[in-house]
Design a protein around this motif. Structure first.
Motif, short mmCIF file in Angstrom:
data_model
loop_
_atom_site.label_atom_id
_atom_site.label_comp_id
_atom_site.label_asym_id
_atom_site.label_seq_id
_atom_site.Cartn_x
_atom_site.Cartn_y
_atom_site.Cartn_z
N VAL A 188 80.00 -3.76 9.05
CA VAL A 188 81.29 -4.45 8.95
C VAL A 188 81.37 -5.22 7.64
N MET A 189 80.26 -5.83 7.25
CA MET A 189 80.25 -6.59 6.00
C MET A 189 80.39 -5.68 4.78
N LEU A 190 79.88 -4.47 4.85
CA LEU A 190 80.09 -3.52 3.76
C LEU A 190 81.59 -3.28 3.55
N MET A 191 82.31 -3.12 4.67
CA MET A 191 83.76 -2.92 4.58
C MET A 191 84.45 -4.15 4.04
N PHE A 192 84.12 -5.31 4.60
CA PHE A 192 84.78 -6.54 4.17
C PHE A 192 84.53 -6.81 2.70
N ASP A 193 83.27 -6.74 2.28
CA ASP A 193 82.94 -7.07 0.89
C ASP A 193 83.57 -6.08 -0.08
N ALA A 194 83.65 -4.80 0.31
CA ALA A 194 84.27 -3.80 -0.56
C ALA A 194 85.76 -4.10 -0.75
N VAL A 195 86.44 -4.42 0.35
CA VAL A 195 87.87 -4.74 0.27
C VAL A 195 88.07 -6.03 -0.53
N ALA A 196 87.23 -7.04 -0.25
CA ALA A 196 87.36 -8.33 -0.95
C ALA A 196 87.13 -8.16 -2.45
#
Length: 206
Positions: A188-196
């Protein structure tokens, strides 16, 4: 006016409603929505038949109330976790860590949140959408501003992350792919950090 036990009629009705939600939460988590009846809810809550209709139109409405309380608890816990974190990424990690820990070792809660809510009718499905949007707003508030995206777009990005997280949580609960709680958090953090990162660069996420 208060009666003999010092409670008003409204207070007693509210207590009965809570007992029905407690019973529904247990039964939906143990048996599932399809295998739960109004009579079994009344038996579990130790209430008479007439009291179900006092609070709920049907089992679909009860499932919606069970889910809404679950989301209420998650939102409160996530807000507290985010408030204690330093920075957006740490806040997002604190949020998904809180959500996974609330389900770890609690299969009934996980079943209601991730599976049984999809088995209900229109009322519970509507509440699921509302719940996802509430969690999505917490994520959206952690994303950096982007001049090329509106607040609506940012909210939808948060919704996409929350929806993907739900699928990962379901796969974890089902024991798929050898997923662990920590792996779910990291994915989930991979997704969040990529979007951020994409948002902070000023470019629209693609």
């Amino acid at each position: 006016m208060r009666d003999y036990d010092g409670k008003t009629a409204a207070e007693r009705a509210a207590e009965r409603r809570t007992r029905l939600i407690d019973a529904g939460s247990e039964l939906f988590g143990e048996r599932g929505f399809a295998a739960t009846s109004i009579r079994s809810v009344l038996q579990r809550s130790a209430l008479r038949d007439r009291y179900f209709g006092e609070s709920f139109a049907d089992l679909d409405s009860l499932l919606a109330a069970v889910y809404t309380r679950l989301i209420d608890e998650e939102v409160v816990a996530c807000r507290a976790a985010i408030a204690n974190a330093s920075g957006a990424s740490e806040g997002a990690r604190a949020m998904i860590d809180t959500l996974t820990r609330s389900l770890d070792g609690n299969p009934g809660r996980a079943r209601v949140k991730l599976r049984e809510i999809l088995s209900g009718g229109p009322v519970s499905r509507q509440q699921r959408q509302a719940g996802l949007h509430r969690l999505a707003q917490l994520v959206a508030d952690l994303l950096p501003p982007n001049s090329t995206r509106s607040k609506t777009d940012t909210h939808l990005l948060g919704l996409a992350i929350v929806a993907a997280a739900d699928e990962l949580l379901l796969a974890w609960m089902d024991g798929e792919q050898g997923l662990t709680r920590s792996t779910v958090v990291d994915l989930v953090m991979l997704m969040f950090d990529a979007v951020a990162q994409r948002m902070s660069s000023g470019r629209p996420p693609t």
